[in-house]
Motif scaffolding. Sequence first.
Motif, short mmCIF file in Angstrom:
data_model
loop_
_atom_site.label_atom_id
_atom_site.label_comp_id
_atom_site.label_asym_id
_atom_site.label_seq_id
_atom_site.Cartn_x
_atom_site.Cartn_y
_atom_site.Cartn_z
N PHE A 108 0.81 -1.22 0.00
CA PHE A 108 0.00 0.00 0.00
C PHE A 108 0.85 1.27 0.00
CE2 PHE A 108 -2.59 -3.46 1.55
CZ PHE A 108 -3.63 -3.36 0.65
N ARG A 109 2.18 1.07 -0.03
CA ARG A 109 3.07 2.23 -0.20
C ARG A 109 3.48 2.38 -1.65
NH1 ARG A 109 7.59 1.54 4.37
NH2 ARG A 109 8.58 3.21 3.22
N MET A 110 3.20 1.35 -2.43
CA MET A 110 3.67 1.37 -3.81
C MET A 110 2.63 2.00 -4.74
SD MET A 110 5.52 -2.23 -4.31
CE MET A 110 7.08 -2.56 -3.55
N SER A 114 -0.76 -0.15 -5.18
CA SER A 114 -1.66 0.20 -4.08
C SER A 114 -3.08 0.42 -4.60
CB SER A 114 -1.13 1.46 -3.40
OG SER A 114 -2.13 2.11 -2.69
N HIS B 131 0.64 3.88 6.33
CA HIS B 131 0.41 2.69 5.50
C HIS B 131 0.28 1.44 6.37
CE1 HIS B 131 4.74 2.89 6.14
NE2 HIS B 131 4.75 1.61 6.00
N GLY B 204 -1.03 6.73 -9.05
CA GLY B 204 -0.96 5.36 -8.54
C GLY B 204 -1.58 5.19 -7.17
N PHE B 205 -2.20 6.24 -6.65
CA PHE B 205 -2.88 6.14 -5.36
C PHE B 205 -4.29 6.72 -5.51
CE2 PHE B 205 1.57 6.21 -4.18
CZ PHE B 205 1.65 5.24 -3.21
N ASP B 206 -5.24 6.02 -4.99
CA ASP B 206 -6.61 6.53 -5.02
C ASP B 206 -7.27 6.20 -3.67
OD1 ASP B 206 -8.87 7.74 -5.93
OD2 ASP B 206 -9.46 6.15 -7.32
N HIS B 287 -2.58 9.44 0.14
CA HIS B 287 -1.91 8.18 -0.20
C HIS B 287 -2.58 6.97 0.44
CE1 HIS B 287 1.34 10.88 -1.47
NE2 HIS B 287 1.77 9.87 -2.18
N PHE B 288 -2.96 7.10 1.71
CA PHE B 288 -3.48 5.95 2.44
C PHE B 288 -4.93 6.19 2.82
CE2 PHE B 288 0.97 6.85 3.84
CZ PHE B 288 1.56 6.02 2.91
#
Lengths: 271, 327
Positions: A108-110, A114, B131, B204-206, B287-288
């Motif tokens: 989930f850091r990638m 993620s 994370h 790359g993060f949602d 991000h998280f």
Amino acid sequence: MTEPDIWDERVAGAIAALRQRLTGDYEVDEFGFDKHLTDSVFLPLLRPLYRNWFRTEVVGAENIPTEGGALVVANHSGTIPLDAVMLAVGVHEAAQRYLRLLGADLLFRMPVLSELARKGGGTLACNPDAERLMRAGDLVGVFPEGFKGVGKPFADRYKLQRFGRGGFVSAALRTGVPIIPVAIVGAEESWPVLAKVTALRAFGAPYLPIPASPVPLPVRYHLRYGPPLRFAGGPDAAADPTAVAIAAREARTALEQLLDGACAARDGVFR
Amino acid sequence: MKVLVTGATAPLGEAVVRGLVAARDVELVLAIGREPSHDALARLDPARLVYRAVDLTRPRALHDLVWGEARERGVDAVVHDMLHRSARDRGSGVHAQNVDAVRELVLACTDHPTIRRFVYRSYGEVYALRHTTSDLVDEEAPLDFDPASPQWLRDRVEADLTVCAHLGGPLSIAVLRCAEILAPGVGSQLWDYLQSRFCLRPLGFDPMLNVLSLEDAAAAIAAALRGSATGVFNVPGRDTLPLSAAIEESGRGDLPVPGPLLAPLYGLRRWLAGSEFRYGMNVRRFHFGGVLDGTRARGELGFMPRTPVHWPRAWWHLLLERLGARA
């Protein structure tokens, strides 16, 4: 159905899915699982890999519960964890149910991974999330070996690594769901690690894996589902470290036996 | 019930006051703000609403209010929501309003002859998103003690803990850690973020977001006032969705950009346009995932989010919607 009919149907399905996507007529659950995207994009892309590239053979699919929560426990291997993805496709093929995979925090850091993991139904490997999903009646997939399984040398293939501290068992005990052991055979040979470069790592990864082949080899995958394991004691046992350790040992033993049986039963790596 | 409401001139305070004035079980609302007068409140029933301009950063004024007028009028409950909204401002004056005023107010209410209930509106942002933490944030989740956090956040964590330190005492306290209220004028970072024609998010993060409507926030405060449960309660909103969907709902362009570029780009926007949005304050939740788990509020306060948020749609988007509805 003739070949043109199949393609007509596929094109019509793709247009319908695209339309649904553009109009925002789809739901995403609180973990980020996008069922519509999984059905219309992920599964159609992965099915050829599952059916045609790895020619997956399944034994014991009747052991997957048709409803209610359960914890699917499997062995782990490969340069990148393709086995987890194939298991999720396999469960969907066999039982038309979604497997909610628990992933390491590193995932989930990638970037990209993620996002894909979340939209595909994955979530962080932690007891609160796993328990919430199982209480809601979901199938949850876990790989207790974690990175130790993925990063083990080729000589140690199909030897189960340490199973952590049994957190997965306590989650199953607390929620009262069965554990379904699954042996995944074929993943060890499909994409073995040639080298691990510790000097080149990003996003907190312990190493950069260098695979032995540019693409996964077309070995035959075998998924062997064992009978559900239910443990006595219920939620109270989850607080007892001894009861958790005993249940974890039983789950490990069941998985080891399935793994040995599946390895012994196959004719060869590619057949 | 007689209620003292601080921050009554802010959008949430005003919504709370309106709700209380309209409620049958509320005899009097003593509304507190910093402004000398407030037009919207002046239009409400003067028999049930008294407005006072009080600077709560002045201990003497605060003491006189709580032990003077509030005692004389027999106020039995307090709603405190008077934290500084803008992330642009900082300094000792802001800290005094955010933290010192809370400390003084809760102390003044403890052992008060008439005040029995204290409802403090806190913020979901006080939780540390990592994370390694669960996507669903319950009340036991770790708080953000990062000393590098901006004052806006550090003050909120300190104020929250200041009130929590009084839990278990003679005063019945409910701390409501509300999800971000998506509305204008409430200091919402996301609201400001969604004003741009193109919203940049980390490639790359949602992550999953949960946003609260003003109506639901006011309803949660009202439920906490009427309840007797004490402790910390997460207050999630009805809308839980990925960041990309929030951008889409607002009719903005979703533009994924490599993460390291976002801080300088939003820094530039802030410098040029003087906007509220600080990427540094939002980097973790961009991000998280971080969705408040409202199980406790549902069980103990009977609060369920019902009203969806009003997305900050562009004028042309609203016009198209109206034309579509008419057609």
